[in-house]
Motif scaffolding. Structure first.
Motif, PDB file in Angstrom:
ATOM      1  N   ARG B 117       0.830  -1.210   0.000  1.00  0.00           N
ATOM      2  CA  ARG B 117       0.000   0.000   0.000  1.00  0.00           C
ATOM      3  C   ARG B 117       0.861   1.255   0.000  1.00  0.00           C
ATOM      4  NH1 ARG B 117      -5.123   1.623   0.981  1.00  0.00           N
ATOM      5  NH2 ARG B 117      -4.793   3.433   2.310  1.00  0.00           N
ATOM      6  N   ASP B 130      -0.706  15.775  -4.866  1.00  0.00           N
ATOM      7  CA  ASP B 130      -1.610  16.235  -3.808  1.00  0.00           C
ATOM      8  C   ASP B 130      -1.869  15.077  -2.846  1.00  0.00           C
ATOM      9  OD1 ASP B 130      -3.904  16.666  -2.287  1.00  0.00           O
ATOM     10  OD2 ASP B 130      -4.902  17.815  -3.862  1.00  0.00           O
ATOM     11  N   PRO B 131      -1.361  15.154  -1.614  1.00  0.00           N
ATOM     12  CA  PRO B 131      -1.477  14.009  -0.690  1.00  0.00           C
ATOM     13  C   PRO B 131      -2.914  13.575  -0.433  1.00  0.00           C
ATOM     14  CG  PRO B 131       0.080  15.629   0.169  1.00  0.00           C
ATOM     15  CD  PRO B 131      -0.570  16.262  -1.026  1.00  0.00           C
ATOM     16  N   ALA B 132      -3.814  14.532  -0.191  1.00  0.00           N
ATOM     17  CA  ALA B 132      -5.201  14.148   0.106  1.00  0.00           C
ATOM     18  C   ALA B 132      -5.833  13.476  -1.112  1.00  0.00           C
ATOM     19  CB  ALA B 132      -6.015  15.369   0.524  1.00  0.00           C
ATOM     20  N   LEU B 133      -5.574  14.014  -2.281  1.00  0.00           N
ATOM     21  CA  LEU B 133      -6.142  13.420  -3.497  1.00  0.00           C
ATOM     22  C   LEU B 133      -5.570  12.025  -3.760  1.00  0.00           C
ATOM     23  CD1 LEU B 133      -7.913  13.563  -5.960  1.00  0.00           C
ATOM     24  CD2 LEU B 133      -6.144  14.892  -7.136  1.00  0.00           C
ATOM     25  N   HIS B 135      -4.483  10.036  -1.610  1.00  0.00           N
ATOM     26  CA  HIS B 135      -5.069   9.174  -0.583  1.00  0.00           C
ATOM     27  C   HIS B 135      -6.471   8.721  -0.988  1.00  0.00           C
ATOM     28  CE1 HIS B 135      -5.326   8.558   4.072  1.00  0.00           C
ATOM     29  NE2 HIS B 135      -5.664   7.485   3.399  1.00  0.00           N
ATOM     30  N   VAL B 136      -7.260   9.666  -1.497  1.00  0.00           N
ATOM     31  CA  VAL B 136      -8.638   9.334  -1.873  1.00  0.00           C
ATOM     32  C   VAL B 136      -8.662   8.398  -3.080  1.00  0.00           C
ATOM     33  CG1 VAL B 136     -10.766  10.305  -2.821  1.00  0.00           C
ATOM     34  CG2 VAL B 136      -9.701  11.349  -0.815  1.00  0.00           C
ATOM     35  N   LEU B 139      -8.059   5.067  -1.807  1.00  0.00           N
ATOM     36  CA  LEU B 139      -9.230   4.530  -1.119  1.00  0.00           C
ATOM     37  C   LEU B 139     -10.284   4.038  -2.108  1.00  0.00           C
ATOM     38  CD1 LEU B 139      -9.565   7.100   1.801  1.00  0.00           C
ATOM     39  CD2 LEU B 139      -9.137   4.647   2.039  1.00  0.00           C
ATOM     40  N   VAL B 140     -10.448   4.753  -3.215  1.00  0.00           N
ATOM     41  CA  VAL B 140     -11.406   4.307  -4.231  1.00  0.00           C
ATOM     42  C   VAL B 140     -10.962   2.956  -4.807  1.00  0.00           C
ATOM     43  CG1 VAL B 140     -12.362   4.790  -6.518  1.00  0.00           C
ATOM     44  CG2 VAL B 140     -12.239   6.614  -4.809  1.00  0.00           C
ATOM     45  N   ASP B 142      -9.128   0.780  -3.253  1.00  0.00           N
ATOM     46  CA  ASP B 142      -9.385  -0.182  -2.176  1.00  0.00           C
ATOM     47  C   ASP B 142     -10.849  -0.598  -2.170  1.00  0.00           C
ATOM     48  OD1 ASP B 142      -6.757   0.064  -1.379  1.00  0.00           O
ATOM     49  OD2 ASP B 142      -7.178   1.492   0.220  1.00  0.00           O
TER      50      ASP B 142
END
Lengths: 169, 169
Positions: B117, B130-133, B135-136, B139-140, B142
């Motif tokens: 991961r 972009d760290p938040a992007l 990350h998202v 997650l998608v 996942d």
DNA sequence: GTCTATATTCTGATAGAC
DNA sequence: GTCTATCAGAATATAGAC
């Protein structure tokens, strides 16, 4: 509802969550619930009956949760994402246990999961109004669950998801 | 690498994917690989050794994949999401099998999943910046895996994810 | 490297006492 | 409603032949 019956389902879920399907034997479930194996088999005449009891519990909790989403003050999407992160509540436990059982190829467990997914999606769509966005929010929640189920820690997931969601509406 | 050894790992993964950990017995693995149980135990002296062999295979495939992400013509994010949907390839098989094993407790499988991961996230961040992007997006992906693992069908997931991703950058 | 035979423990389930 | 005793079959693993 018998108290022993609920204790047995609790023990079954706890074993499924902590050690997987192989550890959730009738012997282990009975011991964890502090009942003899014979006592267990009075309430659930077979292992399949135990799994079915668990599915029914999940269906009831899940439908109540989908209803709660629609009236949540913070909105359905945020409620849903927060719920996906939260760990240890009755719904979370029932859901993770059912996922473990679903892997045993039992199509029945998958059917319950699929139906609940539909309820959650409907509630997300009702708030967001955008099918693709509702779909993606649900996938993010699924991703959080996936990590919880596999034991992977991901503490920043909720904050990042909410930040990106804010940019999308 | 022995051919029999690989056949045994293939059979082990197939059984884990199709019927879960309870069905992946030494007997069943040996039969599926068309070897006797004694033959299996020559290559993997215990069931734990078989699981370890599977983890090593996953780690090798996963690291190769993270490297491929960085040079994919369509970009790391799209490559990753597409890969998360795709089913039946060697990496996909190894990953689903490892998830099933991770549920049997044993932090070892979780450790491999967590490390991979990290590699995938690094590759996503390198493209998106972009760290938040990043990350998202992870997650998608996942989430898509979660549905594949639990047997839930979700054919529109990739298209909706790519559409929303396009709005975000 | 692969096989058969065997030992041992575990697992789901039944029967019948209390 | 709950217990103990018991069974048949499956699971992991060992031993030793080929």
């Amino acid at each position: 509802m018998s108290a022993t019956r609920d204790r047995l389902l609790d023990a079954f879920e706890t074993l499924l969550i902590a050690h997987g399907p192989r550890a959730a034997t009738l012997d282990a479930v009975a011991a964890a619930a502090e009942v003899s194996k014979g006592g267990l088999l009075y309430h659930f005449p077979s292992k399949a009956a135990l799994a079915q009891g668990q599915r029914e519990r999940l269906a009831a909790l899940g439908e109540a949760d989908a209803a709660a989403m629609r009236t949540a003050p913070e909105g359905a999407a945020e409620y849903y994402l927060r719920e996906s992160m939260q760990s240890g509540g009755p719904l979370d436990r029932a859901l993770v246990a059912a996922v473990r059982l679903a892997e045993e190829s039992d199509g029945d467990a998958t059917a319950v999961l699929e139906e609940l997914r539909g309820h959650w999606y409907d509630a997300l769509l009702a708030e967001l109004g955008d099918p693709a966005l509702a779909h993606v929010v649900q996938l993010v929640g699924d991703g959080m669950y996936y990590n919880a189920v596999t034991g992977v820690k991901d503490p920043a997931a909720l904050d990042d998801a909410l930040a990106v969601l804010a940019r999308l509406r």
